[in-house]
Design a protein around this motif. Structure first.
Motif, short mmCIF file in Angstrom:
data_model
loop_
_atom_site.label_atom_id
_atom_site.label_comp_id
_atom_site.label_asym_id
_atom_site.label_seq_id
_atom_site.Cartn_x
_atom_site.Cartn_y
_atom_site.Cartn_z
N LEU A 5 0.83 -1.20 0.00
CA LEU A 5 0.00 0.00 0.00
C LEU A 5 0.87 1.25 0.00
CD1 LEU A 5 -2.56 -1.06 2.75
CD2 LEU A 5 -2.94 -1.05 0.28
N ASN A 6 0.32 2.34 -0.51
CA ASN A 6 0.90 3.67 -0.36
C ASN A 6 0.15 4.32 0.81
OD1 ASN A 6 2.57 3.45 -2.70
ND2 ASN A 6 0.73 3.78 -3.93
N VAL A 7 0.85 4.53 1.92
CA VAL A 7 0.19 4.97 3.15
C VAL A 7 0.69 6.37 3.52
CG1 VAL A 7 -0.25 4.45 5.57
CG2 VAL A 7 0.04 2.58 3.93
N THR A 8 -0.27 7.26 3.70
CA THR A 8 0.03 8.59 4.24
C THR A 8 -0.74 8.75 5.54
OG1 THR A 8 -1.75 9.61 2.97
CG2 THR A 8 0.46 9.65 1.99
N LEU A 9 -0.16 9.54 6.41
CA LEU A 9 -0.74 9.73 7.73
C LEU A 9 -0.70 11.21 8.07
CD1 LEU A 9 -0.51 7.60 10.74
CD2 LEU A 9 0.52 9.83 11.00
N THR A 10 -1.82 11.72 8.56
CA THR A 10 -1.89 13.10 9.02
C THR A 10 -2.29 13.06 10.49
OG1 THR A 10 -2.64 13.77 6.82
CG2 THR A 10 -2.93 15.35 8.60
N ALA A 11 -1.46 13.71 11.33
CA ALA A 11 -1.70 13.70 12.77
C ALA A 11 -2.27 15.04 13.23
CB ALA A 11 -0.40 13.40 13.51
N TYR A 12 -3.32 14.98 14.03
CA TYR A 12 -4.00 16.16 14.57
C TYR A 12 -4.11 16.02 16.07
CZ TYR A 12 -5.88 16.99 9.87
OH TYR A 12 -6.03 17.23 8.53
N PHE B 42 -5.20 10.32 14.19
CA PHE B 42 -4.41 9.99 13.01
C PHE B 42 -5.35 9.67 11.86
CE2 PHE B 42 -1.70 9.00 16.62
CZ PHE B 42 -0.52 9.65 16.26
N TYR B 43 -5.25 10.46 10.81
CA TYR B 43 -6.02 10.23 9.59
C TYR B 43 -5.14 9.40 8.68
CZ TYR B 43 -8.37 11.20 5.17
OH TYR B 43 -9.00 11.09 3.96
N VAL B 44 -5.54 8.15 8.44
CA VAL B 44 -4.75 7.22 7.64
C VAL B 44 -5.40 7.09 6.26
CG1 VAL B 44 -3.89 4.85 7.48
CG2 VAL B 44 -4.12 5.95 9.72
N ARG B 45 -4.57 7.20 5.24
CA ARG B 45 -5.04 7.01 3.86
C ARG B 45 -4.09 6.01 3.20
NH1 ARG B 45 -8.45 9.37 0.43
NH2 ARG B 45 -8.03 9.23 -1.78
N ALA B 46 -4.60 4.83 2.89
CA ALA B 46 -3.80 3.78 2.26
C ALA B 46 -4.43 3.46 0.90
CB ALA B 46 -3.78 2.54 3.13
N THR B 47 -3.62 3.55 -0.16
CA THR B 47 -4.17 3.37 -1.50
C THR B 47 -3.44 2.28 -2.26
OG1 THR B 47 -2.71 5.09 -2.40
CG2 THR B 47 -4.90 5.78 -1.66
N ALA C 240 -8.99 2.68 -2.18
CA ALA C 240 -8.44 3.55 -1.13
C ALA C 240 -9.09 3.18 0.19
CB ALA C 240 -8.70 5.00 -1.47
N PHE C 241 -8.26 3.05 1.21
CA PHE C 241 -8.73 2.79 2.56
C PHE C 241 -8.49 4.05 3.37
CE2 PHE C 241 -7.37 1.39 6.90
CZ PHE C 241 -8.65 1.09 7.38
N ILE C 242 -9.54 4.54 4.03
CA ILE C 242 -9.46 5.78 4.80
C ILE C 242 -10.03 5.51 6.19
CG2 ILE C 242 -10.20 8.18 4.93
CD1 ILE C 242 -10.88 7.87 1.90
#
Length: 167
Positions: free
Chosen positions: A105-112, A148-153, A158-160
């Motif tokens: 997967l291509n995984v991006t993470l945004t932390a708030y 943590f907003y996880v976006r795996a594509t 796409a998994f969100i």
């Protein structure tokens, strides 16, 4: 027996300054208390305004449809955050509906932080030697709750998801 005072009452002479002083003390206590409340309410930055909120509202249906497609996959994500010399190591494990790890997967993470509207960290997670496990070093300052907003594509899906973790 007590002699009447100049104000016509028996007892000790009384000048009459106690009641106005009491009222003034109550008012001052109220002013000080409200000043403290205002200070504490603004100590975390005050009211937060979401950037470009109108466009986010316009795109709401698109985002809900994307989330519904993601939910239909039945995948799940688990976040683990540990201390690291350069910040914090964020590890994300993604599993499919059967509980098997999802590799490639291509995984991006945004932390708030839940109390702030702006992102505190945005990172791309790299795959590890363990299938379905992705990690990166992120600058996450402060203890407490983090979202943590996880976006795996993949090429086709796409998994969100959002994962709340206490650091």
């Amino acid at each position: 027996m007590n002699q009447p005072t100049t104000n016509g009452h028996a007892g000790t002479p009384h000048s009459g300054w106690q009641w106005p002083a009491f009222v003034i003390a109550l008012l001052l206590t109220s002013v000080v208390t409200m000043s403290i409340v205002v200070f504490l309410a603004r100590s975390d930055g005050g009211a937060q305004v979401i950037d470009d909120y109108y466009q986010k509202a316009v795109d709401y249906d698109v985002r809900r449809a994307e989330q519904a497609r993601s939910d239909a996959l039945g995948w799940s994500a688990a976040i683990e955050v540990t201390a690291h010399a350069e910040g914090r190591l964020v590890r994300c494990v993604i599993r499919d509906s059967a509980g098997a790890a999802v590799p490639g997967l291509n995984v991006t993470l945004t932390a708030y932080r839940p109390q702030f509207v702006d992102a505190r960290a945005e990172v791309t997670l790299a795959a590890t030697s363990t299938p379905g496990t992705y990690e990166a070093i992120a600058s996450l300052e402060g203890e407490g709750l983090w979202d943590f907003y996880v976006r795996a594509t993949t090429d086709t899906s796409a998994f969100i998801t959002n994962v709340r973790t206490e650091l």
